[in-house]
Structures are given as structure tokens and as C-alpha cells.
Motif scaffolding. Structure first.
Motif, PDB file in Angstrom:
ATOM      1  N   LYS A 177       0.827  -1.210   0.000  1.00 27.27           N
ATOM      2  CA  LYS A 177       0.000   0.000   0.000  1.00 27.27           C
ATOM      3  C   LYS A 177       0.860   1.258   0.000  1.00 27.27           C
ATOM      4  CE  LYS A 177      -3.939  -2.185   2.307  1.00 27.27           C
ATOM      5  NZ  LYS A 177      -4.695  -2.346   3.590  1.00 27.27           N
ATOM      6  N   PHE A 178       1.954   1.245   0.755  1.00 24.31           N
ATOM      7  CA  PHE A 178       2.855   2.404   0.778  1.00 24.31           C
ATOM      8  C   PHE A 178       3.468   2.624  -0.602  1.00 24.31           C
ATOM      9  CE2 PHE A 178       7.287   3.816   0.958  1.00 24.31           C
ATOM     10  CZ  PHE A 178       7.121   5.097   1.467  1.00 24.31           C
ATOM     11  N   VAL A 179       3.961   1.566  -1.200  1.00 24.08           N
ATOM     12  CA  VAL A 179       4.619   1.688  -2.512  1.00 24.08           C
ATOM     13  C   VAL A 179       3.630   2.188  -3.554  1.00 24.08           C
ATOM     14  CG1 VAL A 179       5.717   0.381  -4.373  1.00 24.08           C
ATOM     15  CG2 VAL A 179       6.381  -0.031  -1.992  1.00 24.08           C
ATOM     16  N   GLU A 180       2.436   1.623  -3.565  1.00 16.68           N
ATOM     17  CA  GLU A 180       1.476   1.980  -4.606  1.00 16.68           C
ATOM     18  C   GLU A 180       0.854   3.348  -4.382  1.00 16.68           C
ATOM     19  OE1 GLU A 180      -1.110  -1.416  -5.093  1.00 16.68           O
ATOM     20  OE2 GLU A 180       0.531  -2.618  -5.959  1.00 16.68           O
ATOM     21  N   ALA A 181       0.972   3.881  -3.164  1.00 14.05           N
ATOM     22  CA  ALA A 181       0.475   5.239  -2.892  1.00 14.05           C
ATOM     23  C   ALA A 181       1.540   6.299  -3.133  1.00 14.05           C
ATOM     24  CB  ALA A 181      -0.017   5.333  -1.450  1.00 14.05           C
ATOM     25  N   ASN A 182       2.809   5.903  -3.172  1.00 15.82           N
ATOM     26  CA  ASN A 182       3.895   6.887  -3.223  1.00 15.82           C
ATOM     27  C   ASN A 182       4.785   6.788  -4.456  1.00 15.82           C
ATOM     28  OD1 ASN A 182       4.089   8.421  -0.393  1.00 15.82           O
ATOM     29  ND2 ASN A 182       3.433   6.307  -0.002  1.00 15.82           N
ATOM     30  N   TYR A 183       4.590   5.766  -5.280  1.00 20.24           N
ATOM     31  CA  TYR A 183       5.435   5.596  -6.461  1.00 20.24           C
ATOM     32  C   TYR A 183       4.574   5.392  -7.703  1.00 20.24           C
ATOM     33  CZ  TYR A 183       9.541   5.305  -3.488  1.00 20.24           C
ATOM     34  OH  TYR A 183      10.529   5.614  -2.591  1.00 20.24           O
ATOM     35  N   GLN A 184       5.176   5.662  -8.850  1.00 20.49           N
ATOM     36  CA  GLN A 184       4.507   5.489 -10.133  1.00 20.49           C
ATOM     37  C   GLN A 184       4.569   4.010 -10.502  1.00 20.49           C
ATOM     38  OE1 GLN A 184       6.677   9.673 -11.277  1.00 20.49           O
ATOM     39  NE2 GLN A 184       6.785   8.024 -12.771  1.00 20.49           N
ATOM     40  N   VAL A 185       3.558   3.273 -10.109  1.00 19.33           N
ATOM     41  CA  VAL A 185       3.588   1.829 -10.316  1.00 19.33           C
ATOM     42  C   VAL A 185       2.330   1.352 -11.024  1.00 19.33           C
ATOM     43  CG1 VAL A 185       4.977   1.517  -8.238  1.00 19.33           C
ATOM     44  CG2 VAL A 185       2.500   1.249  -8.108  1.00 19.33           C
ATOM     45  N   LYS A 186       2.482   0.227 -11.675  1.00 14.74           N
ATOM     46  CA  LYS A 186       1.344  -0.482 -12.237  1.00 14.74           C
ATOM     47  C   LYS A 186       0.830  -1.419 -11.136  1.00 14.74           C
ATOM     48  CE  LYS A 186       3.307  -0.350 -16.897  1.00 14.74           C
ATOM     49  NZ  LYS A 186       3.862  -1.137 -18.037  1.00 14.74           N
ATOM     50  N   ALA A 187      -0.297  -1.050 -10.574  1.00 20.39           N
ATOM     51  CA  ALA A 187      -0.771  -1.704  -9.349  1.00 20.39           C
ATOM     52  C   ALA A 187      -1.719  -2.850  -9.668  1.00 20.39           C
ATOM     53  CB  ALA A 187      -1.436  -0.677  -8.439  1.00 20.39           C
ATOM     54  N   ASP A 188      -1.176  -3.880 -10.310  1.00 19.76           N
ATOM     55  CA  ASP A 188      -1.987  -5.067 -10.556  1.00 19.76           C
ATOM     56  C   ASP A 188      -1.097  -6.299 -10.495  1.00 19.76           C
ATOM     57  OD1 ASP A 188      -0.565  -4.952 -12.917  1.00 19.76           O
ATOM     58  OD2 ASP A 188      -2.292  -4.536 -14.186  1.00 19.76           O
ATOM     59  N   LYS A 189      -1.726  -7.449 -10.467  1.00 22.42           N
ATOM     60  CA  LYS A 189      -1.017  -8.711 -10.317  1.00 22.42           C
ATOM     61  C   LYS A 189       0.035  -8.921 -11.391  1.00 22.42           C
ATOM     62  CE  LYS A 189      -1.938 -13.702 -10.462  1.00 22.42           C
ATOM     63  NZ  LYS A 189      -2.955 -14.732 -10.769  1.00 22.42           N
ATOM     64  N   ALA A 190      -0.280  -8.574 -12.630  1.00 20.75           N
ATOM     65  CA  ALA A 190       0.632  -8.803 -13.745  1.00 20.75           C
ATOM     66  C   ALA A 190       1.928  -8.019 -13.614  1.00 20.75           C
ATOM     67  CB  ALA A 190      -0.061  -8.448 -15.062  1.00 20.75           C
ATOM     68  N   ASN A 191       1.927  -6.998 -12.757  1.00 26.35           N
ATOM     69  CA  ASN A 191       3.095  -6.138 -12.613  1.00 26.35           C
ATOM     70  C   ASN A 191       3.673  -6.168 -11.206  1.00 26.35           C
ATOM     71  OD1 ASN A 191       3.440  -4.579 -15.285  1.00 26.35           O
ATOM     72  ND2 ASN A 191       1.227  -4.512 -14.904  1.00 26.35           N
ATOM     73  N   ARG A 192       3.392  -7.253 -10.488  1.00 22.00           N
ATOM     74  CA  ARG A 192       4.000  -7.462  -9.171  1.00 22.00           C
ATOM     75  C   ARG A 192       4.756  -8.791  -9.161  1.00 22.00           C
ATOM     76  NH1 ARG A 192      -1.280  -6.805  -6.953  1.00 22.00           N
ATOM     77  NH2 ARG A 192      -1.815  -4.606  -6.579  1.00 22.00           N
ATOM     78  N   ALA A 193       5.988  -8.735  -8.647  1.00 24.74           N
ATOM     79  CA  ALA A 193       6.798  -9.937  -8.436  1.00 24.74           C
ATOM     80  C   ALA A 193       7.292  -9.933  -7.004  1.00 24.74           C
ATOM     81  CB  ALA A 193       7.981  -9.958  -9.401  1.00 24.74           C
ATOM     82  N   ILE A 194       7.543 -11.121  -6.471  1.00 21.52           N
ATOM     83  CA  ILE A 194       8.098 -11.233  -5.125  1.00 21.52           C
ATOM     84  C   ILE A 194       9.116 -12.372  -5.131  1.00 21.52           C
ATOM     85  CG2 ILE A 194       6.212 -12.749  -4.337  1.00 21.52           C
ATOM     86  CD1 ILE A 194       6.534 -11.389  -1.559  1.00 21.52           C
TER      87      ILE A 194
END
Length: 398
Positions: free
Chosen positions: A266-283
């Protein structure tokens, strides 16, 4: 009068600065160590005229097996240095493969860093020197003449943990001037690590800069959190001040971190220019971080399209009582049924966690859950984890 006073102050400052510089100069040893030769052999030197013995130990030497509380593990070997008539001890290695290596000295059995090499890393509470040999894989660990990303040390609010916490974030070259949105890799450390581990020991910024410059990786943001939930920051960087780092601190693998991981997203997606969906998240994560990766991705079953388990600490734990560990098989199947792009598992063939990872792969095979598997030489070491990162990142977000 004021002019004369300022001149006097300036002269005093210059004299003091010069004296300090001279003190540092005279206090330094005029010895080259390590000295990397054209054939990729390396000479180590240590000035100790009264010592009875000096040895060098490091991951450039053949490993030996040692008994630890975690079972038999690989440990760096040792080599004896020879003293000359000036009291300088030296040892020259064989030709080394391209790699980033670490080492330290043993002087009459007492561990010491190399006073002639100012380049150091901290792994848990151990400080060692480092050097890089050759090109090839090692070139990815160098700071090369390519566009560079930005490494920031930020603080985020974690309502679930009731504190502000420190986090390391890499943004790719050009991020600050771009309106583009980027995918995100959440990269997790192992036991004894913290938000400093991947950026320091893992050379993440250099790896990302170089892979992106070579066109082998998509520009992405890399988020490196602190997995020790009782800390607000790494030892020496948080509110607890300076204290000796521990290999395992309380509550690192009891489910608390996984249960509150969404605070980070939530912090990252509120403070950075990110594509906030499953296809653009890796762990991905190493050792304990691989354990966290397994359970975070399984608990938040439709959150990540890419998972990387590097020498994952897949093992029963008495303190693993958190809710996130319940319904393991069912939630793993749901994760599989939801679909994903990559489930990537890598481990060294002499890693003490090899059998546990084999058992986990057998489970996935029985379920019909797709994954990619990489088996390397060696054990539970940073040399492997850096390589795994260079292999995993190019497969993301394609």
C-alpha cells in the motif's frame, strides 16, 4: 579587525585539516592488498611482524564442511600466508573465476579485516572485505558507465505493526523525469539480514542498472523491506541505536511479517509510479525470504504473477503458528488455479536446505503446479543468490 580574525580562523582550519590528513597518511600501511593479477590470481598481504601465524579465509577458497546448529554446512576454507623479512605476510591464490568475493584474515587465530582494503560488507554481525575479479558475471556487480537508478532509504507507516519502518527502494534510470508507471519486484532478505542486505551484499543496484542497460531486464522498481518485525530499521539505523545484529530475532517466521505485508504494498502503490496489478508485481527472497515469499504469495493468492524462491527455508517451525500458515495445500492450489506467469525455484546442490526444497517440489509435482527449477553448484551463500537474481529478473514482466 574582523578581517584579521577571519584570516586567523582560516589558517587554523587549514593547519588542522592538513595535520589530520597527514595523520591519516602516516597511519596507513603502504601495502597493496588485495592485488589482482593479469591471470586473475590474487595476492593478499598483511603486516604483522610479531605474529606467529596469519591465514586468509574467504569464499574464493575451496569450502569445508562444518557442524552448525542448522546441520552440516559449507564454510570458507583457509590458506596460510608466508612472512618475509619485513614482517609482511602474503599468499597468492590460483586464478579465480569472474566473481565478487569476500575475505578476512586470521592473525594468531583472531579474525581481522584487511587494513589495506577499505571496501567492506556486513553480513549479520560479521564484517569482511570484498573484491571483484574479471568480467562476465562479475561485470554485473560493477558500477559500470551506464545510466544509473536511484537508491532511497524511506520510512513507511505500518499500521499492522504499530510503527514507522525503514525500507530500501531502487527506482530505475530516468524514473524521476518520467510519467511512466513501472512494475515492482519485492525482494526479501534472509535470516540475520535487514533492509540493507540486498543492496549491500546482493549488489542489487549494480545488477539492475547493468541488466536494464543491456536490455536484458525491463525497467522496474525494486522494494527491499526489513523482514524483522520487531525492528523499525537495521541495527544502527533504527530507534534502538547501535547494537550487535543477531542471526534470528523474535517473530521473524511466526506469520506476523506475512500477515502485515500489504502495509508495504500500500505504501509503494500510494507513493510511487507503479502499475498496481497482479501482472506487474513480483516477489522473491533468499532463505528466510524464500520462506516469506512462499507464504505471502500463497496467502495473498491473486496478488503476484511472479514468485522466486532462492534457497528457500522450507522447513517445519514450532513458532509458525500464524493464520497465514493455515490451509497450506488448499491455498497453494487456489494460487495455482488463479494462474501466474512464473514460479521459480533455485538452490545449490550442497545447500543444507536441498532436501526440504526437493520435498516441496515433489508436492508441487503431485499437485500438477507448474514451476521452473534451477540447481547450481555450492551451498547457502550470497554468491548463489546474486546469480539467482541475475537469472530471475530478466524473466519478469515480459
Amino acid at each position: 579587525m574582523k578581517k584579521n580574525l577571519w584570516i586567523a580562523v582560516l589558517i587554523t582550519f587549514l593547519i588542522g585539516t592538513k595535520s589530520h590528513a597527514q595523520e591519516a597518511l602516516f597511519g596507513a600501511q603502504q601495502i597493496t592488498s588485495p592485488e589482482i593479477h593479469d591471470d586473475s590470481s590474487v595476492t593478499f598481504r598483511f603486516f604483522a611482524p610479531t605474529a606467529e601465524s596469519v591465514q586468509v579465509t574467504g569464499d574464493f577458497l575451496p569450502t569445508v564442511k562444518v557442524e552448525t546448529p542448522r546441520g552440516m554446512m559449507d564454510a570458507p576454507g583457509k590458506a596460510d600466508l608466508v612472512k618475509d623479512d619485513k614482517g609482511v605476510w602474503s599468499f597468492t591464490s590460483s586464478s579465480l573465476s569472474p566473481e565478487l568475493y569476500n575475505y578476512s584474515f586470521l592473525v594468531d587465530g583472531l579474525r581481522s579485516i584487511d587494513p589495506n582494503n577499505p571496501f567492506l560488507i556486513r553480513d549479520v554481525a560479521s564484517i569482511t572485505n570484498i573484491f571483484i575479479v574479471g568480467d562476465g558475471q562479475a561485470a554485473l556487480y560493477r558500477t559500470n558507465d551506464v545510466p544509473h537508478g536511484t537508491v532511497s532509504k524511506r520510512w513507511y507507516d505500518s499500521p499492522g505493526l504499530g510503527m514507522d519502518r525503514r525500507i530500501t527502494i531502487y527506482t530505475p534510470p530516468g524514473y524521476e523525469k518520467s510519467n511512466e508507471k513501472y512494475p515492482v519486484l519485492y525482494l526479501l532478505h534472509g535470516a540475520g539480514g535487514d533492509e540493507e542486505a540486498w543492496i549491500s551484499l546482493g549488489r542489487t543496484a549494480q545488477i539492475m542498472d547493468n541488466l536494464i542497460a543491456e536490455g536484458k531486464a525491463k525497467p522496474m522498481i525494486v522494494v527491499m523491506p526489513n523482514g524483522n518485525v520487531i525492528q523499525d530499521g537495521a541495527p544502527g539505523e533504527g530507534s534502538e541505536g547501535f547494537y550487535k545484529p543477531q542471526f534470528m530475532v523474535p517473530k521473524t517466521m511466526d506469520g506476523t511479517y506475512e500477515a502485515n505485508f500489504m502495509d508495504i504494498i500500500k505504501f509503494v502503490e500510494a507513493n510511487y509510479q507503479v502499475k498496481a496489478d497482479k501482472a506487474n508485481r513480483a516477489i522473491a527472497g533468499l532463505s528466510m525470504g524464500g520462506f516469506h515469499t512462499l507464504h505471502i504469495s500463497r496467502h495473498y493468492q491473486n496478488t503476484f504473477d511472479y514468485m522466486g524462491l532462492f534457497s528457500a527455508a522450507i522447513m517445519p517451525r514450532e513458532d509458525a503458528t500464524g493464520k497465514v500458515y493455515s490451509n497450506f495445500d488448499e491455498t497453494l492450489k487456489t494460487q495455482m488455479d488463479n494462474g501466474y506467469e512464473l514460479y521459480w525455484i533455485a538452490i545449490g546442490n550442497t545447500d543444507f536446505l536441498y532436501a526440504a526444497n526437493k520435498e516441496f517440489r515433489d508436492k508441487l509435482d503431485a499437485m500438477g503446479m507448474p514451476y521452473e527449477y534451477v540447481e547450481s553448484e555450492g551451498g547457502h551463500i550470497w554468491r548463489n543468490w546474486r546469480v539467482y537474481l541475475t537469472q530471475f529478473v530478466p524473466q519478469l514482466f515480459n
